[in-house]
Write a protein that holds these residues in place. Sequence first.
Motif, PDB file in Angstrom:
ATOM      1  N   ALA A  21      -3.240  -6.303   2.652  1.00 15.09           N
ATOM      2  CA  ALA A  21      -2.073  -7.192   2.745  1.00 15.09           C
ATOM      3  C   ALA A  21      -0.907  -6.637   1.935  1.00 15.09           C
ATOM      4  O   ALA A  21       0.252  -6.679   2.377  1.00 15.09           O
ATOM      5  CB  ALA A  21      -2.448  -8.593   2.266  1.00 15.09           C
ATOM      6  N   TYR A  22      -1.205  -6.115   0.758  1.00 15.41           N
ATOM      7  CA  TYR A  22      -0.156  -5.527  -0.071  1.00 15.41           C
ATOM      8  C   TYR A  22       0.529  -4.380   0.667  1.00 15.41           C
ATOM      9  O   TYR A  22       1.772  -4.286   0.675  1.00 15.41           O
ATOM     10  CB  TYR A  22      -0.755  -5.033  -1.387  1.00 15.41           C
ATOM     11  CG  TYR A  22       0.194  -4.236  -2.243  1.00 15.41           C
ATOM     12  CD1 TYR A  22       1.222  -4.856  -2.938  1.00 15.41           C
ATOM     13  CD2 TYR A  22       0.063  -2.850  -2.350  1.00 15.41           C
ATOM     14  CE1 TYR A  22       2.103  -4.117  -3.723  1.00 15.41           C
ATOM     15  CE2 TYR A  22       0.938  -2.103  -3.125  1.00 15.41           C
ATOM     16  CZ  TYR A  22       1.953  -2.746  -3.818  1.00 15.41           C
ATOM     17  OH  TYR A  22       2.819  -2.013  -4.591  1.00 15.41           O
ATOM     18  N   ASP A  23      -0.239  -3.511   1.298  1.00 14.95           N
ATOM     19  CA  ASP A  23       0.339  -2.393   2.039  1.00 14.95           C
ATOM     20  C   ASP A  23       1.250  -2.884   3.161  1.00 14.95           C
ATOM     21  O   ASP A  23       2.328  -2.307   3.394  1.00 14.95           O
ATOM     22  CB  ASP A  23      -0.769  -1.511   2.616  1.00 14.95           C
ATOM     23  CG  ASP A  23      -1.431  -0.629   1.565  1.00 14.95           C
ATOM     24  OD1 ASP A  23      -0.834  -0.433   0.492  1.00 14.95           O
ATOM     25  OD2 ASP A  23      -2.553  -0.135   1.833  1.00 14.95           O
ATOM     26  N   ARG A  24       0.842  -3.934   3.856  1.00 12.70           N
ATOM     27  CA  ARG A  24       1.697  -4.486   4.913  1.00 12.70           C
ATOM     28  C   ARG A  24       2.980  -5.038   4.303  1.00 12.70           C
ATOM     29  O   ARG A  24       4.076  -4.861   4.852  1.00 12.70           O
ATOM     30  CB  ARG A  24       0.971  -5.596   5.679  1.00 12.70           C
ATOM     31  CG  ARG A  24      -0.181  -5.130   6.539  1.00 12.70           C
ATOM     32  CD  ARG A  24      -0.544  -6.160   7.610  1.00 12.70           C
ATOM     33  NE  ARG A  24      -0.653  -7.525   7.117  1.00 12.70           N
ATOM     34  CZ  ARG A  24      -1.741  -8.053   6.565  1.00 12.70           C
ATOM     35  NH1 ARG A  24      -2.833  -7.303   6.414  1.00 12.70           N
ATOM     36  NH2 ARG A  24      -1.772  -9.308   6.150  1.00 12.70           N
ATOM     37  N   GLY A  25       2.866  -5.712   3.176  1.00 15.07           N
ATOM     38  CA  GLY A  25       4.045  -6.264   2.526  1.00 15.07           C
ATOM     39  C   GLY A  25       5.018  -5.183   2.087  1.00 15.07           C
ATOM     40  O   GLY A  25       6.241  -5.325   2.241  1.00 15.07           O
ATOM     41  N   VAL A  26       4.491  -4.091   1.560  1.00 16.26           N
ATOM     42  CA  VAL A  26       5.346  -2.975   1.143  1.00 16.26           C
ATOM     43  C   VAL A  26       6.094  -2.397   2.342  1.00 16.26           C
ATOM     44  O   VAL A  26       7.300  -2.152   2.285  1.00 16.26           O
ATOM     45  CB  VAL A  26       4.515  -1.887   0.432  1.00 16.26           C
ATOM     46  CG1 VAL A  26       5.310  -0.599   0.270  1.00 16.26           C
ATOM     47  CG2 VAL A  26       4.042  -2.392  -0.934  1.00 16.26           C
ATOM     48  N   GLU A  27       5.373  -2.164   3.445  1.00 15.63           N
ATOM     49  CA  GLU A  27       6.031  -1.621   4.632  1.00 15.63           C
ATOM     50  C   GLU A  27       7.118  -2.561   5.130  1.00 15.63           C
ATOM     51  O   GLU A  27       8.224  -2.121   5.496  1.00 15.63           O
ATOM     52  CB  GLU A  27       5.014  -1.370   5.749  1.00 15.63           C
ATOM     53  CG  GLU A  27       5.668  -0.824   7.006  1.00 15.63           C
ATOM     54  CD  GLU A  27       4.668  -0.456   8.088  1.00 15.63           C
ATOM     55  OE1 GLU A  27       5.117  -0.078   9.182  1.00 15.63           O
ATOM     56  OE2 GLU A  27       3.453  -0.538   7.837  1.00 15.63           O
TER      57      GLU A  27
END
Length: 425
Positions: A21-27
């Motif tokens: 989820a964090y990776d999606r948020g960063v993108e």
Amino acid sequence: MALKDRYGNPVSTGSAKAVAAYDRGVEMFLSDRWGAGAVFEEALAADPGFAMALTGLARAQATDAPLARQTLARAEALSDRLDARERAHIGILKLVLNGRAAEARDAVKVHARAYPRDVMIVQLCGSVFGLIGFSGRAGREAEMLDYVASLLPHYGDEWFIHTLHAISLCETGQLDRSLAVMERALAQNPLNANAAHFKSHALYELGETRAGRQFLDGWLSGFDPRCALHGHLSWHSALWALFDGDIATMWRVLDDSVAPGGSQGLPINKLTDTASLLWRAELAGVPVPPDHWRVLSDYAARFFPDPGQSFVDLHNALCHAMAGQGDRLARLAENPGGFAGDLVPPVAAAFGAIARGDWDSALGALVPALAQQERFGGSRAQRDLLELTYVAALMRTGRADEAARTLRLRRPVIAAQLAGPVTPG
């Protein structure tokens, strides 16, 4: 084995779901897509003690500084269980959220050498509105290009670094390279609003009005108006409509998507973009009702009452002068502050003189500011407000030949465009 984020940075969480989820948020955050904050909340639902998700959420909350500081304090409270990168990450964001921009800029440069793939930190120095862009220093465009170039070996063929590289190339005049790199970034991530934005800058600098309108109007049709960049991209669209002589579209886009009351973007963009477009319309001979300036001056006084953000103060001076708000204008001139505060009084004097019809005095006042105008920050496209004001002052004082030479020398792309449907008055 410690979990890592998409960019290979170890993260202090045992939840793969939280990291995903964090990776999606960063993108989403780096692409300026709506909903990044909610995705960082998803990461926190999977692991409430995931400090990096808290820092991402704080970034997404940056328009509400007190809330963002509270969220970051929650991350800071977890410091004893974090590694050195994560603690430094939090420390830099704390500097930013507390207005300590110069310290933050220096800290980001140190951090980028140690952790070049910590994207949410290195990004802070990588745009015209970033910590280098708003440093107020001469040569900051070359400085930003040098900074981004130092990161290139660490990313390879990735849309994030292509985006930063392209705008730094554009702002240093390397337009063909910039456009090629930005096309690559968009091909890799078509939803990247920053890439669409910077492509618009390259097309502007190349004088490609029709191509710019076609590209950007099509791209904006699928872009959520709640995103921070929607209003500013709409400014680009409205500006091209002005260049194209399509005045009805210019007004429609301004009212619906750029100005306060229409745009859902950041106050800095609502103010500066609206002021810039209204003034450039006036210089092109388009009548601007006085109420527009009065409303915008009131907005500026409400959201930016204190001098200190030089790029904003430049536009505040214009608004207050055109609205006849002498007290507000005097406050800017007498109490300058910020990264280019020494340039604000001459600009305030110039716009005050223009409002009185004294173009000769305006011409003299503009010279020191124009000589160092990059220090105001913003893009070359945004700082054309000063270039065109100077040219208009030359024309209004009977120096038409000098005006034409000045524009061909300093901004030849604008000279070519102004040979079309609109000319400065």
